[in-house]
Design a protein around this motif. Structure first.
Motif, PDB file in Angstrom:
ATOM      1  N   ALA A 233       0.791  -1.214   0.000  1.00  0.00           N
ATOM      2  CA  ALA A 233       0.000   0.000   0.000  1.00  0.00           C
ATOM      3  C   ALA A 233       0.831   1.277   0.000  1.00  0.00           C
ATOM      4  CB  ALA A 233      -0.951  -0.028   1.192  1.00  0.00           C
ATOM      5  N   LYS A 238       7.790   1.139   3.549  1.00  0.00           N
ATOM      6  CA  LYS A 238       8.909   0.413   2.924  1.00  0.00           C
ATOM      7  C   LYS A 238      10.142   1.301   2.691  1.00  0.00           C
ATOM      8  CE  LYS A 238       6.135  -3.175   2.387  1.00  0.00           C
ATOM      9  NZ  LYS A 238       5.312  -3.735   1.344  1.00  0.00           N
ATOM     10  N   GLY A 256       1.898  -1.904  -6.835  1.00  0.00           N
ATOM     11  CA  GLY A 256       1.005  -1.638  -5.705  1.00  0.00           C
ATOM     12  C   GLY A 256       0.726  -0.152  -5.534  1.00  0.00           C
ATOM     13  N   GLY A 257       0.097   0.154  -4.415  1.00  0.00           N
ATOM     14  CA  GLY A 257      -0.315   1.532  -4.146  1.00  0.00           C
ATOM     15  C   GLY A 257       0.854   2.493  -4.081  1.00  0.00           C
ATOM     16  N   ILE A 274      -4.290   5.863  -4.095  1.00  0.00           N
ATOM     17  CA  ILE A 274      -3.653   6.052  -2.795  1.00  0.00           C
ATOM     18  C   ILE A 274      -2.331   6.796  -3.036  1.00  0.00           C
ATOM     19  CG2 ILE A 274      -2.541   3.765  -2.891  1.00  0.00           C
ATOM     20  CD1 ILE A 274      -2.952   3.518   0.102  1.00  0.00           C
ATOM     21  N   GLY A 357      -0.998  -5.168  -6.481  1.00  0.00           N
ATOM     22  CA  GLY A 357      -2.295  -4.485  -6.511  1.00  0.00           C
ATOM     23  C   GLY A 357      -3.142  -5.010  -5.369  1.00  0.00           C
ATOM     24  N   SER A 359      -4.669  -7.510  -4.383  1.00  0.00           N
ATOM     25  CA  SER A 359      -4.733  -8.903  -4.847  1.00  0.00           C
ATOM     26  C   SER A 359      -5.794  -9.714  -4.107  1.00  0.00           C
ATOM     27  CB  SER A 359      -3.369  -9.567  -4.702  1.00  0.00           C
ATOM     28  OG  SER A 359      -2.968  -9.514  -3.355  1.00  0.00           O
TER      29      SER A 359
HETATM   30  P1  AMP Z   1       1.725  -4.120   2.515  1.00  0.00           P
HETATM   31  O1  AMP Z   1       1.242  -4.638   3.847  1.00  0.00           O
HETATM   32  O2  AMP Z   1       2.377  -2.795   2.594  1.00  0.00           O
HETATM   33  O3  AMP Z   1       2.525  -5.136   1.753  1.00  0.00           O
HETATM   34  O4  AMP Z   1       0.413  -3.835   1.685  1.00  0.00           O
HETATM   35  C1  AMP Z   1      -0.468  -4.826   1.298  1.00  0.00           C
HETATM   36  C2  AMP Z   1      -1.783  -4.192   0.982  1.00  0.00           C
HETATM   37  O5  AMP Z   1      -1.625  -3.245  -0.033  1.00  0.00           O
HETATM   38  C3  AMP Z   1      -2.788  -5.188   0.491  1.00  0.00           C
HETATM   39  O6  AMP Z   1      -3.832  -5.289   1.420  1.00  0.00           O
HETATM   40  C4  AMP Z   1      -3.284  -4.592  -0.831  1.00  0.00           C
HETATM   41  O7  AMP Z   1      -4.672  -4.642  -0.975  1.00  0.00           O
HETATM   42  C5  AMP Z   1      -2.834  -3.148  -0.730  1.00  0.00           C
HETATM   43  N1  AMP Z   1      -2.644  -2.541  -2.055  1.00  0.00           N
HETATM   44  C6  AMP Z   1      -1.872  -2.983  -3.045  1.00  0.00           C
HETATM   45  N2  AMP Z   1      -1.988  -2.188  -4.130  1.00  0.00           N
HETATM   46  C7  AMP Z   1      -2.862  -1.224  -3.813  1.00  0.00           C
HETATM   47  C8  AMP Z   1      -3.391  -0.111  -4.519  1.00  0.00           C
HETATM   48  N3  AMP Z   1      -3.035   0.155  -5.768  1.00  0.00           N
HETATM   49  N4  AMP Z   1      -4.270   0.682  -3.866  1.00  0.00           N
HETATM   50  C9  AMP Z   1      -4.636   0.412  -2.599  1.00  0.00           C
HETATM   51  N5  AMP Z   1      -4.155  -0.614  -1.879  1.00  0.00           N
HETATM   52  C10 AMP Z   1      -3.278  -1.430  -2.471  1.00  0.00           C
END
Ligand code: AMP
Length: 426
Positions: A233, A238, A256-257, A274, A357, A359
Motif C-alpha cells: 500500500a 517500505k 502496488g499503491g 492512494i 495491486g 490482490s
Molecule cells: P503491505 O502490507 O504494505 O505489503 O500492503 C499490502 C496491501 O496493499 C494489500 O492489502 C493490498 O490490498 C494493498 N494494495 C496494493 N496495491 C494497492 C493499490 N493500488 N491501492 C490500494 N491498496 C493497495
C-alpha cells in the motif's frame, strides 16, 4: 547484516534441558487452528532435539493477551489509566469487566491448542500450567531424555515484552541451552526471544538457520542481475527497505499503491489513487538515489484503474501518464506485467515484498499473479505478499517464503535482529 550463527547441530544437547523459542502464534477461529504452518515449521528442530535425547522445553507467545498473568490476574497500566479516566461511578464495573475479559483471553490464548496439535502430529508434549512458576519448574525438572514440555503463553507475563532481566533469568533457569527458532519474533528484543541468551549458551534452530542462509545469502552475495520487487500500500512502510535495497540491487520494480506516490512525485496525475502527499520529497530523493547508483528503477507503464475502492468496481486499463480524475489505480496493467515478468525471468536473484495491486480482489489480482507466475527464483519476505502468493496458489513456485512479516522486512532493511544477534557466532 550478515550472520554466521551456531545452530542446534553445533552444540551438545544430549541429555540437556533445551529451551526452544518457537513461533506458535497460529490463527485460531472458533477453537480450531485455521493454519498450522508455523507448527509444522517448528517440527524439524523439535524432532532433531528429541532424536538427540535432549529434554525439550518449548515456549512461544500467542496473540496479545489483553491482561497479564503474573502472580495473579491483574490490570495492566494502560487499562488502569483508561479506567481512571471514566466517571467515578463507572470505574468499578469497568475494572470488573476488564478483568473478566482478561480471564477469557487467558483461556483463549492458552497454548493447549498447540499442545493438542503437536500430539496429533506425533509429538507428545506435556503442557505446563504456567511459564516460570512452580508447575513449569517441577515439570521441567522431571523431564526425561527425549521428552517434551510446552510452557504456557509467555505473553501472559508483562515482563516478557519488557525483556525484564528477572523474567529472562527465570526462563533461563529452566534449561541449560537456549535455541531460538522463532523468526517471526526475531526483530523483537523480548525475554524469550533475546533476553534469555544473556544467561544460556544460545544457538538457532533450523527455521532461523534457513532464513539467515537464504535471505542473508541473497542480500550479501546475490546472483546477478539482482532484482527486488516492492509493492503494497504505502511507500512510508517500505522506506527502509527501498533505501537498503537500492544499495544492492540492479533493478528495483515498484508496484502496488506505493507506485502512485512516485508518479505524483514525477508530476503525473494519479486521480484518487492512494498517494502519500507528505512523502513526495522522499520519493524524489529515492528516485535520485537510484539514478546515482545506476539502479534500474521500474514503475508501472500501465494500470488497472477503478471508479471506487470496491471489489466489484467498474475498471479499465490505462497508461500511467493519463489516470483521469475520479479514478484510482488498483493493479498494474498488462504491459507492465509483461515488462516485469521479462525482467524477472532474466534475473539471477529475486526478492519480493508486497503485492502488485489489491490482490485480495479477483479483478485486481492479475499483476500479483503475473509476478508470481514468472517462475524465477523468488524469495518472499513474509507478510501480505506471502499470504497473497499462498491464497493465489503459487507457493510451490517460490524458492523460499519467509516465516516472518515484520522480521523479514527488518532483515531486508539491513537492521540488526535482536533474536539473531544474541546467538553465538560460529
Ligand atoms: P503491505 O502490507 O504494505 O505489503 O500492503 C499490502 C496491501 O496493499 C494489500 O492489502 C493490498 O490490498 C494493498 N494494495 C496494493 N496495491 C494497492 C493499490 N493500488 N491501492 C490500494 N491498496 C493497495
Amino acid at each position: 547484516m550478515t550472520y554466521n550463527k551456531k545452530s542446534v547441530e553445533d552444540i551438545d544437547v544430549a541429555g540437556k534441558r533445551v529451551l526452544v523459542r518457537c513461533d506458535f502464534n497460529v490463527p485460531v477461529k472458533d477453537g480450531v487452528i485455521t493454519d498450522d504452518k508455523r507448527i509444522v515449521g517448528a517440527m524439524q528442530t523439535i524432532n532433531y532435539l528429541i532424536a538427540q535425547g535432549a529434554k525439550v522445553i518449548l515456549c512461544s507467545h500467542m496473540g496479545r493477551p489483553h491482561n497479564v498473568l503474573d502472580a495473579e490476574l491483574k490490570l495492566d497500566k494502560k487499562e488502569k489509566k483508561k479506567i481512571a479516566e471514566l466517571p467515578a461511578e463507572e470505574q468499578e464495573a469497568a475494572a470488573a469487566a476488564a478483568l473478566e475479559k482478561g480471564k477469557k483471553d487467558i483461556t483463549k490464548l492458552s497454548l493447549k491448542i498447540v499442545a493438542d496439535d503437536l500430539a496429533k502430529k506425533g509429538i507428545n508434549v506435556t503442557l505446563a500450567k504456567d511459564v516460570v512458576g512452580p508447575d513449569a519448574q517441577a515439570k521441567a525438572a522431571a523431564l526425561q531424555n527425549g521428552e517434551v514440555l510446552l510452557l504456557e503463553n509467555v505473553r501472559f507475563h508483562a515482563a516478557e515484552e519488557k525483556n525484564d532481566p528477572e523474567f529472562s533469568k527465570a526462563l533461563a533457569s529452566l534449561a541449560e541451552v537456549y535455541v531460538n527458532d522463532a523468526f517471526g519474533t526475531a526483530h523483537r528484543a523480548h525475554s524469550s526471544t533475546a533476553g534469555v541468551a544473556d544467561y544460556l549458551p544460545a544457538v538457532c534452530g533450523y527455521l532461523i538457520q534457513k532464513e539467515i542462509a537464504v535471505m542473508g545469502g541473497a542480500l550479501e552475495d546475490p546472483k546477478r542481475p539482482f532484482v527486488a520487487i516492492l509493492g503494497g500500500a504505502k511507500v512510508s512502510d517500505k522506506i527502509g527497505v527501498i533505501n537498503n535495497l537500492i544499495e544492492k540491487v540492479d533493478t528495483l520494480i515498484i508496484g502496488g499503491g506505493m507506485a502512485y506516490t512516485f508518479f505524483r512525485a514525477l508530476g503525473n496525475t494519479t486521480g484518487t489513487s492512494i498517494c502519500e502527499e507528505d512523502k513526495l520529497d522522499l520519493a524524489r530523493e529515492l528516485l535520485a538515489k537510484a539514478r546515482a547508483k545506476g539502479v534500474n528503477f521500474l514503475l508501472p507503464v500501465d494500470n488497472v484503474i477503478a471508479r471506487e475502492y470496491k471489489e466489484d468496481a467498474t475498471f479499465m486499463r490505462i497508461y500511467s501518464d493519463s489516470i483521469p480524475d475520479g479514478w484510482m489505480g488498483l493493479d498494474i496493467g498488462e504491459k507492465t506485467q509483461e515488462l516485469y515478468s521479462k525482467t524477472i525471468v532474466g534475473s539471477g536473484t529475486v526478492i519480493w515484498n508486497g503485492p502488485m495491486g489489491v490482490s485480495e480482489w479477483e479483478n485486481f489480482a492479475s499483476g500479483t499473479k503475473a509476478v508470481a507466475e514468472s517462475g524465477a527464483i523468488s524469495i518472499i519476505g513474509g507478510g501480505d505478499s506471502a499470504a497473497a502468493v499462498e491464497t493465489l496458489g503459487y507457493a510451490d513456485k517460490m524458492t523460499h517464503i519467509s516465516t516472518g512479516g515484520g522480521a523479514s522486512l527488518e532483515f531486508l532493511e539491513g537492521l540488526e535482529l535482536p533474536g539473531i544477534a544474541c546467538l553465538l557466532d560460529k
